[in-house]
Design an enzyme around this catalytic site. Structure first.
Site, PDB file in Angstrom:
ATOM      1  CG  ASP A  50      -2.987 -20.233   1.686  1.00  0.00           C
ATOM      2  OD1 ASP A  50      -2.475 -19.938   2.784  1.00  0.00           O
ATOM      3  OD2 ASP A  50      -2.424 -20.982   0.863  1.00  0.00           O
TER       4      ASP A  50
ATOM      5  CE1 TYR B 178      -2.953  -3.158   0.597  1.00  0.00           C
ATOM      6  CE2 TYR B 178      -4.476  -1.357   0.989  1.00  0.00           C
ATOM      7  CZ  TYR B 178      -4.237  -2.686   0.712  1.00  0.00           C
ATOM      8  OH  TYR B 178      -5.296  -3.550   0.536  1.00  0.00           O
TER       9      TYR B 178
ATOM     10  CG  ASP C 142      -8.026  -3.722   2.372  1.00  0.00           C
ATOM     11  OD1 ASP C 142      -9.163  -3.561   2.848  1.00  0.00           O
ATOM     12  OD2 ASP C 142      -7.610  -3.108   1.374  1.00  0.00           O
TER      13      ASP C 142
ATOM     14  CE  LYS D 109       0.775 -18.520   0.147  1.00  0.00           C
ATOM     15  NZ  LYS D 109      -0.091 -19.695   0.320  1.00  0.00           N
TER      16      LYS D 109
END
Ligand code: NAI
Length: 349
Positions: A209, A129, A233, A176
């Site tokens: 995930d 971001y 988000d 991740k």
């Protein structure tokens, strides 16, 4: 924290789309709570940008710098082209590093789940971001993901301190790191280090995930969650779906000495101006702001009234297929606040 001289002055940014409608509702409700807040109203958004060319008018910066507390409605950001998100701009400029989003079941709002009670801590200043994007010729574009140890450390501390203060049992970190070994690896490593200072709080790790699947399978297994900007988000919206939709999830962006409160949802252009927007998320954000300003009793009254209202299907808002429009909802909520005066004990969130 707050400058006591400005304790009761709050910068109010109604935003655009449904922003002005839910802001009007919020002002009426706060009036009914007997809180001595003075709103200093300034707007930003598509219309202001078109009129003045300024992403955020100087008056908003001046007001927020003076008051240190702001409540904001949603603001439209053009997708793909046009100006950068005003939300991202404000969070970045004032280093509002902790985005706190409680995802909690309210009353009998229809949902597949009951008693969901997750508090999400999203790192607000880094990750993808930062706007570090470049085009490599016509057929390639790159975005740079930035993760630093200091930023990861302070969001981790914010999450663990919250857990400690609110008697929460567990903090879960989401990354991740199996794929982004360096960037997500650094975030994970930093949160692990911080967790060692909080031996009374259970600490668990999960990949993004699997987190998405686990939240849908059984959200009640999660308590406090800490994660990076993009994952936070996405998980916010996923979390909203677990408790009735975007109309129900509030948020706070907290920095060292400033805080900006806003709903998780956007400007909902599809229903703007129709008088059917649900102000709950804005009002729950207002409750977080009232707690921040130490109006704990009024914050508790507001949460109690919202919960009571949604116990009865006859009071459901249009977004969950109920009969009430924004105006009717506001009137009903004020009625409940007035009827329950003196009955609610303060419980800070
Ligand atoms: P959105 O959150 O505005 O709307 C998604 C869906 O949820 C729509 O069907 C909308 O009608 C519904 N919805 C959202 N809030 C609601 C409420 N309070 N009551 C009833 N229904 C509600 O998301 P979308 O459409 O992706 O974004 C629209 C604009 O908002 C975009 O320009 C986006 O950049 C901006 N946005 C601004 C945010 C902010 O200012 N903090 C946050 C998210 C998006």
């Amino acid at each position: 924290m707050l400058n006591p001289l400005h304790k009761n002055i709050v910068t109010l940014i109604p935003g655009d789309g449904i922003g002005p409608e839910i802001t009007a509702s919020m002002k009426q409700v706060v009036n009914a709570l007997d809180v001595d807040i003075l709103w200093e109203e300034h707007n930003a958004g598509l219309k202001v940008f078109e009129e003045t060319g300024a992403l955020v008018p100087q008056s908003i910066y001046d007001s927020f710098e003076k008051n240190k507390v702001a409540l904001k409605g949603p603001i439209t950001t053009p997708i793909g082209t046009g100006f950068r998100s005003i939300n991202v701009e404000l969070r970045k400029r004032y280093d509002l590093y902790a985005c706190v989003r409680p995802i909690q079941s309210i009353g009998n709002v229809p949902s597949h789940y009951q008693n969901v009670d997750i508090v999400l801590f999203r790192e607000n200043t880094e990750d993808l971001y930062m706007g570090l994007e470049e085009k490599i010729g016509d057929d390639e574009a790159r975005s740079i993901k930035v993760i630093t140890r200091p930023a990861s450390k302070r969001i981790a501390i914010a999450a663990f301190e919250y857990a400690l203060k609110h008697n929460r049992k567990k903090v879960t970190v989401v990354t991740k790191a199996n794929i982004m070994k360096l960037s997500d690896g650094l975030f994970l490593d930093t949160v692990r280090d911080v967790s060692k200072h909080y031996p009374t709080i259970e600490f668990t790790e999960i990949l993004i995930d699997n987190m998405c699947m686990q939240m849908v399978l059984n959200p009640n297994q999660f308590d406090v969650v800490v994660t990076e900007n993009l994952y936070g988000d996405i998980l916010s919206d996923l979390g909203a779906a677990l408790v009735g939709g975007l109309g129900f999830v509030p948020g706070a962006n907290i920095g060292v000495d400033k805080a900006l409160f806003e709903a998780t949802h956007g400007s909902a252009p599809d229903i703007a101006g129709m008088g059917i927007a649900n102000p709950t998320a804005m009002l729950m954000s207002t409750a977080m702001m009232l707690d921040y300003l130490n109006y704990n009793k009024q914050a508790a009254s507001l949460r109690y009234a919202i919960d009571q209202l949604y116990r009865d299907e006859a009071n459901f808002t249009k977004d969950i297929k109920g009969p009430l429009n924004t105006h009717e909802y506001t009137a009903k909520l004020i009625q409940i606040i007035q009827a329950s005066r003196g009955k609610v004990n303060a419980k800070t969130e």
